[in-house]
Design a protein around this motif. Structure first.
Motif, PDB file in Angstrom:
ATOM      1  N   SER A  26      18.846 -79.776   3.122  1.00 20.99           N
ATOM      2  CA  SER A  26      18.771 -78.668   4.078  1.00 20.99           C
ATOM      3  C   SER A  26      17.888 -77.533   3.564  1.00 20.99           C
ATOM      4  CB  SER A  26      20.164 -78.122   4.367  1.00 20.99           C
ATOM      5  OG  SER A  26      20.969 -79.152   4.881  1.00 20.99           O
ATOM      6  N   GLU A  50      25.278 -77.653   9.680  1.00 25.05           N
ATOM      7  CA  GLU A  50      25.966 -76.361   9.719  1.00 25.05           C
ATOM      8  C   GLU A  50      25.389 -75.405   8.674  1.00 25.05           C
ATOM      9  OE1 GLU A  50      30.252 -76.434   9.336  1.00 25.05           O
ATOM     10  OE2 GLU A  50      30.370 -74.261   9.650  1.00 25.05           O
ATOM     11  N   TYR A  51      25.046 -75.936   7.519  1.00 24.91           N
ATOM     12  CA  TYR A  51      24.472 -75.108   6.447  1.00 24.91           C
ATOM     13  C   TYR A  51      23.192 -74.418   6.949  1.00 24.91           C
ATOM     14  CZ  TYR A  51      22.129 -73.976   2.023  1.00 24.91           C
ATOM     15  OH  TYR A  51      21.482 -73.321   1.006  1.00 24.91           O
ATOM     16  N   TYR A  62      24.159 -71.655   9.298  1.00 22.54           N
ATOM     17  CA  TYR A  62      24.741 -70.563   8.515  1.00 22.54           C
ATOM     18  C   TYR A  62      23.642 -69.732   7.846  1.00 22.54           C
ATOM     19  CZ  TYR A  62      27.253 -68.202   4.747  1.00 22.54           C
ATOM     20  OH  TYR A  62      27.736 -67.259   3.893  1.00 22.54           O
ATOM     21  N   ARG A 122      30.400 -86.724   7.862  1.00 17.05           N
ATOM     22  CA  ARG A 122      30.902 -85.373   7.598  1.00 17.05           C
ATOM     23  C   ARG A 122      29.836 -84.552   6.870  1.00 17.05           C
ATOM     24  NH1 ARG A 122      32.874 -82.823   3.590  1.00 17.05           N
ATOM     25  NH2 ARG A 122      32.905 -84.636   2.225  1.00 17.05           N
ATOM     26  N   LYS A 123      29.198 -85.190   5.890  1.00 15.26           N
ATOM     27  CA  LYS A 123      28.120 -84.522   5.140  1.00 15.26           C
ATOM     28  C   LYS A 123      26.959 -84.144   6.061  1.00 15.26           C
ATOM     29  CE  LYS A 123      28.396 -86.300   0.446  1.00 15.26           C
ATOM     30  NZ  LYS A 123      27.909 -87.403  -0.384  1.00 15.26           N
ATOM     31  N   ASN A 124      26.617 -85.046   6.976  1.00 17.57           N
ATOM     32  CA  ASN A 124      25.514 -84.784   7.904  1.00 17.57           C
ATOM     33  C   ASN A 124      25.782 -83.537   8.740  1.00 17.57           C
ATOM     34  OD1 ASN A 124      24.209 -87.046   6.982  1.00 17.57           O
ATOM     35  ND2 ASN A 124      24.775 -88.343   8.730  1.00 17.57           N
ATOM     36  N   GLU A 155      27.821 -81.170   7.966  1.00 17.43           N
ATOM     37  CA  GLU A 155      27.816 -80.016   7.053  1.00 17.43           C
ATOM     38  C   GLU A 155      26.388 -79.549   6.752  1.00 17.43           C
ATOM     39  OE1 GLU A 155      31.950 -80.858   4.603  1.00 17.43           O
ATOM     40  OE2 GLU A 155      30.036 -80.994   3.525  1.00 17.43           O
ATOM     41  N   SER A 156      25.485 -80.508   6.594  1.00 16.63           N
ATOM     42  CA  SER A 156      24.081 -80.149   6.323  1.00 16.63           C
ATOM     43  C   SER A 156      23.491 -79.372   7.491  1.00 16.63           C
ATOM     44  CB  SER A 156      23.230 -81.399   6.096  1.00 16.63           C
ATOM     45  OG  SER A 156      23.699 -82.105   4.991  1.00 16.63           O
ATOM     46  N   LEU A 191      29.446 -76.376  16.986  1.00 15.74           N
ATOM     47  CA  LEU A 191      28.905 -75.514  15.921  1.00 15.74           C
ATOM     48  C   LEU A 191      28.050 -74.384  16.496  1.00 15.74           C
ATOM     49  CD1 LEU A 191      27.924 -78.027  13.091  1.00 15.74           C
ATOM     50  CD2 LEU A 191      29.728 -76.293  13.029  1.00 15.74           C
TER      51      LEU A 191
END
Ligand code: ZN
Length: 292
Positions: free
Chosen positions: A215, A265-266, A269, A258-260, A262-263, A55
């Motif tokens: 996040s 990555e958020y 971002y 997967r959620k972790n 994504e959090s 990431l």
């Protein structure tokens, strides 16, 4: 280029250490939970580190990676090319075997000589693996004392990054010497702050993975710090293993993992989109701050 005084600097730091590590009564080093097994695992650490480094590449972010020397060796033995993977990042030290220097849990506070032996060995191992100078240190459990700080200064560290300080009018995220331990070693402290409901929190991201925070709590904190801590450094910290196992060592479900990710990555971002901040490595921030 924008001057350091005008922007909030933000650093992403990683504590690369054993899965769900835990200090243990009667021994200096840490074990993975559950400690009854008497083992060290880096399986979750490996997966988490791979995911995070991917990431960071995607978002073009240089980070600061605090390696526990034992874990670095185990990851390499397990096939990870850490020098290659860490190429763009700062490599820093997170002890030899996650020692409980102060003896808070072990019940065995370490003598200065033993601390020196452990940290010197850790620094040597990391400098050999990565073939570069190691300047930064973060203590296991972020616990330091006079002896640890003295050792760090003696063996040539440039900074420590273990203390947590409330960011606000008293402290605006700048480095400061560890006078409290009669030392000139510079501290790049981790920030603590209040969330929107007034509850105190730190910049460690584990609370997201344990279901206690979202996040946006962290993004809100950066937005606030951006106003009150111009020229300062806001350091995030994450344990790679925590994306895949909880504090007790229980694996997260595939969906939760997967959620972790994504959090996390958020947050990257949002930081990349944000105006008025610059994302930097801790050593690069310090360099600029010293020579501003
Ligand atoms: Zn640690």
């Amino acid at each position: 280029m924008t001057k350091i005084e005008e922007l909030l600097s933000v650093a992403i730091s990683l504590d690369v250490d054993p899965d769900a590590n835990c200090a243990v009564q009667g021994r200096h080093d840490a074990l993975s939970s559950p400690i009854e097994y008497g083992e060290i695992s880096v399986k979750a650490c490996k997966r988490g580190l791979q995911g995070i480094l991917e990431l960071l590449d995607i978002y073009d972010i240089d980070a600061t990676v605090f390696y526990e020397a034992r874990t670095a060796r185990m990851l390499i033995a397990d096939g990870m090319d850490l020098p290659e993977l860490s190429g763009r990042h700062e490599v820093a030290c997170h002890s030899l075997k996650h020692e409980d220097f102060l003896g808070k849990v072990s019940g065995l506070p370490m003598e200065e000589e033993a601390i020196e032996e452990a940290i010197t060995k850790a620094k040597d191992i990391l400098e050999n693996i990565f073939e570069r100078d190691i300047k930064g240190f973060r203590a296991p459990y972020t616990r330091i004392n006079r002896a640890v700080v003295k050792v760090l200064e003696q063996i040539g560290f440039q900074y420590d990054s273990s203390k947590t300080v409330a960011v606000g009018t008293e402290w605006r995220g700048n480095p400061f010497p560890l006078e409290v331990f009669d030392s000139n070693l510079l501290e790049l402290a981790l920030p603590s702050f209040h969330d929107k409901r007034g509850k105190r929190m730190s910049s460690y991201l584990w609370a997201i993975f344990e279901g206690r925070r979202v996040s946006d709590d962290y993004i809100d904190a950066v937005l606030t710090a951006r106003d009150v801590a111009k020229g300062g450094l806001f350091i995030f910290s994450i344990h790679p293993w925590h994306l895949y196992v909880d504090c007790q060592g229980n694996p997260f479900t595939v969906e939760q993992a997967r959620k972790n990710l994504e959090s996390f990555e958020y947050i990257l971002y949002q930081l990349k989109q944000m105006q008025g901040i610059q994302i930097t490595r801790q050593d690069e921030y310090l360099e600029k701050w010293l020579f501003k």
